[in-house]
Design an enzyme around this catalytic site. Structure first.
Site, PDB file in Angstrom:
ATOM      1  N   SER A 198       0.791  -1.174   0.091  1.00 33.63           N
ATOM      2  CA  SER A 198      -0.166   0.040   0.120  1.00 33.63           C
ATOM      3  C   SER A 198       0.718   1.128  -0.092  1.00 33.63           C
ATOM      4  CB  SER A 198      -0.944   0.116   0.986  1.00 33.63           C
ATOM      5  OG  SER A 198      -1.465   1.273   1.531  1.00 33.63           O
ATOM      6  N   TYR A 214      -2.110  -0.060  10.490  1.00 30.65           N
ATOM      7  CA  TYR A 214      -2.345  -0.674   9.356  1.00 30.65           C
ATOM      8  C   TYR A 214      -0.959  -0.498   8.359  1.00 30.65           C
ATOM      9  CZ  TYR A 214      -3.794  -1.264   4.227  1.00 30.65           C
ATOM     10  OH  TYR A 214      -3.682  -1.641   3.059  1.00 30.65           O
ATOM     11  N   LYS A 243       1.665  -3.413   6.928  1.00 27.30           N
ATOM     12  CA  LYS A 243       2.519  -3.618   5.672  1.00 27.30           C
ATOM     13  C   LYS A 243       3.865  -3.446   5.363  1.00 27.30           C
ATOM     14  CE  LYS A 243      -1.671  -4.353   3.407  1.00 27.30           C
ATOM     15  NZ  LYS A 243      -1.916  -5.545   2.627  1.00 27.30           N
TER      16      LYS A 243
END
Lengths: 371, 371
Positions: free
Chosen positions: A128, A156, A160
């Protein structure tokens, strides 16, 4: 048909199902694994309606020990994995970070362990743009190139980032260990693509396949779609005091069909060029503000969509716009579709499927598909 | 006695056992959990011989699902964890990164999950200076302060970095969720110390407790100790072409008793000041080259130790020297012992315990202890 089957982990989700479609259309044999936590197996039926080909489905959670072993044992022809299986809500990750570390990080460790055990040597990872964090802290880093220093600003993004390092370390070790053993052919087989994508948007132009989030959607366009259908009173705009021309945050919205095509091209590149681990941005290179998106979607619907300004959210940044040059030149990939098309396709999907995959699509769309 | 018991995960290892000793001496009740992969339960017997107090021992692997749940259920008075349980060899991490991600990263996720479930609210984490990577890439960052940008250069360091973010995200979430629920007292209970230490060295001055690596040691001083006892022909010096005054790499060697004391002080600080998550360097602030260490240890032994220069190792950096100001001022902690003392204590331990913990220490050392 390309040699080797592909496992798509998380293949019933939004990007996963469109990538499964792209793989099948390109002639790949595809096995989809998903725990159906935030998705529906109906997505794969729509894939079949569109392309006339079928992916095999296995219900599986990424954290299940030996779960992937069983899949690889049952399908010894799988040599590559495209890995989407993850939790993906930035806000939720701040409240339930343990779930994110468990599913996203441990889930990938678990997958890599099975890949090494079963000699499944290519992985395309759904990373991402969030791994870049606030790229405006560096001069000349907007639009963001892949060599921008990484610095995620929320759990988050941290997961990643951790997965990117895990994949990099494992693939490099497999290559180095094989090289030390004098086996260059084996070394070259191990490859990884870290696809850092920006904001996926839109739906299939047939109107029968799109994003179908369970519960409250996380992202701007699905939320706008709910406003348009009356499910939601208005859109909340988080922050109008950013340093953009209209004060709202800038993102790079990429049509889901372009994004899926990027996964296919990355997989083909790994197989053809054996680059080891390499990161590619998948974005258009053009940023749009929240207000611009509201206008674009309102135009597609033919009606102004109401919104209200709320404070910024923790972890959000001003500008995430890709520099996609590396993917353009190396993968021969380019985002072809416009923002307007993404909005039109999203609206066609939304207005015809108010219950998402929980209802059958209108007969006229299915009839149009057969032509 | 301080309120609350402490779980020391990895408490039979080198730093873990010395920290267990420091905790017991300070009056804490201690439960040690360890899988004994690279350590011996004999270490805890030596702890008892030295301080006259006993830690309870549980054999447990950090990756065992629900393993910590059982410990916390059996010991509801535990409110804090000092977490050492990890693999720690930089070189090995490049060859077997999956083991490192599984044990170090997933092991900690597993621990944090149990802590949250059982309301165990303080964690002191055994991080490493390795998270800084090559700090010479920044101006004015040697000696390294805690706000130096992180950038590990090997899989071991990547796992330490991932664990730092996991602990930070989980503790912050516990605090934020409690604050949102209006429970500030609960919020304050959640605290984490990220202790980035430099190179632990030395042994207990009694000569009955020290580092006892199974297999090939990873670090300079234990390797030198093996050269001194004839177990190893010579020391390999990895790189003499670094930009230091004698060409060898610079590290900050800290006496194990000082390091253990730093853990105790960090735990006390978390309990007294409720800082949330905070990183502290534990180092002396003084760097020594490999050649300087060889001379210091040779002086302690009374004999020059042979060495041979080999190429640099992947992932090694020129200089890892701490700026310990934050720990000095906030924790009231300072490295008190000299490098010479570390070398003398190491040699006393080594020459008296050639089989490490696999043999009983000489009677005269035990007799001296009782005085």
């Amino acid at each position: 048909m390309p040699a080797g089957s592909v496992l798509v982990a998380g293949g019933t989700g939004y990007i996963g199902s469109f990538t499964t479609l792209a793989l099948l259309e390109a002639g790949y044999k595809v096995v989809v694994a998903d725990n159906l936590y935030n998705s529906s197996p109906e997505a794969l039926k729509r894939v079949e309606l569109i392309c006339g080909k079928k992916a095999e489905f296995v219900q599986l959670d990424v954290t299940e020990e030996n779960g992937f072993d069983k899949v690889f044992e049952a399908h010894p022809d799988i040599d590559s994995v495209i890995h989407f299986a993850a939790l993906k809500a930035v806000g939720e990750s701040g409240e339930k970070p343990l779930d994110y570390y468990l599913v996203n990080v441990y889930g990938t460790i678990n997958l890599l362990r099975s890949m090494v055990k079963h000699n499944v040597t290519n992985i395309v990872f759904s990373s991402s743009a969030t791994v870049y964090g606030d790229a405006t802290r560096f001069p000349n880093m907007i639009p963001i190139p892949e060599d921008c220093p990484l610095g995620p600003t929320n759990p988050y993004g941290n997961t990643k980032f951790a997965v990117e390092t895990a994949i990099t370390d494992v693939i490099n070790a497999q290559r180095n260990n094989a090289t030390k053993a004098g086996n260059e052919a084996e070394a070259k087989k191990w490859n990884g693509a870290l696809l850092r994508y920006f904001n996926p948007a839109g739906a299939h132009p047939s109107g029968i396949m799109g994003e179908d989030p369970q519960g409250v959607p996380y992202n701007l366009l699905p939320l706008l779609a709910q406003v348009a259908t009356g499910k939601r009173e208005k859109l909340m705009v988080f922050g109008d005091d950013y340093a953009s021309h209209d004060g709202t945050a800038i993102r790079d919205y990429i049509h889901i069909l372009d994004l899926a095509d990027g996964h296919l091209k990355a997989l083909n590149y790994l197989r053809a060029n054996n680059p080891g681990v390499r990161a590619w941005n998948l974005g258009t290179g053009k940023g749009s503000t929240v207000y611009e998106m509201i206008r674009a979607f309102s135009a597609a619907v033919g009606k102004d969509q109401p919104y209200e300004v709320a404070p910024r959210r923790a972890g959000d940044v001003l500008n995430l716009t890709a520099n996609p040059t590396r993917a353009n030149t190396e993968l021969g990939w380019k985002a072809e579709r416009t923002l307007e098309q993404a909005c039109e396709d999203l609206w066609l999907w939304t207005k015809n499927n108010p219950q998402g995959y929980r209802q059958q699509p209108p007969a006229e769309l299915l009839a149009a598909l057969k032509k």
